[in-house]
Design a protein around this motif. Sequence first.
Motif, mmCIF file in Angstrom:
data_model
loop_
_atom_site.group_PDB
_atom_site.id
_atom_site.type_symbol
_atom_site.label_atom_id
_atom_site.label_comp_id
_atom_site.label_asym_id
_atom_site.label_seq_id
_atom_site.Cartn_x
_atom_site.Cartn_y
_atom_site.Cartn_z
ATOM 1 N N UNK A 1 -65.890 100.752 29.634
ATOM 2 C CA UNK A 1 -65.966 101.712 30.730
ATOM 3 C C UNK A 1 -65.480 101.092 32.037
ATOM 4 N N UNK A 2 -64.668 101.858 32.777
ATOM 5 C CA UNK A 2 -64.159 101.443 34.078
ATOM 6 C C UNK A 2 -64.612 102.488 35.098
ATOM 7 N N UNK A 3 -65.164 102.014 36.220
ATOM 8 C CA UNK A 3 -65.589 102.887 37.315
ATOM 9 C C UNK A 3 -64.391 103.213 38.198
ATOM 10 N N UNK A 4 -64.360 104.451 38.697
ATOM 11 C CA UNK A 4 -63.316 104.882 39.619
ATOM 12 C C UNK A 4 -63.979 105.514 40.830
ATOM 13 N N UNK A 5 -63.532 105.120 42.029
ATOM 14 C CA UNK A 5 -64.130 105.701 43.219
ATOM 15 C C UNK A 5 -63.286 105.422 44.456
#
Length: 131
Positions: free
Chosen positions: A84-88
Amino acid sequence: MSPAPARFVLYVEDDRINIVLMEEVFRRLPEWQLECAEDGAQALSLLETLRPDLLLIDMNLPDMSGLDLLALLRSSPQHAGLHCVALSADGLPDQVDAARAAGFSDYWFKPFDVMQMVVALRATLAEPSKA
């Protein structure tokens, strides 16, 4: 008949513009398949039947935070090992540190630089799937 995509990505994002941008990125990457969910509940529902190699998760979803979604995934034996990779758009060091401490393997910033994203996707998807 074209071969099946080598890698499968689930993108969890509620902003339609970001979804369209990501779809355009993946059109240039025919060896990868992209599926999109517009909130955490839809992502969880899709994960009942899908086996993605990677989840790209927006940190600010309408029904839960990206951290909440990751916690639900990590609590499920079936999904605990998903990459999982966070995007923001929020790039404060404390937020990035909290995401990584929660189990995100990386944190990518919006707005996206398409070329950097393709490089990051290739690097991330070159790793063996953990699921």
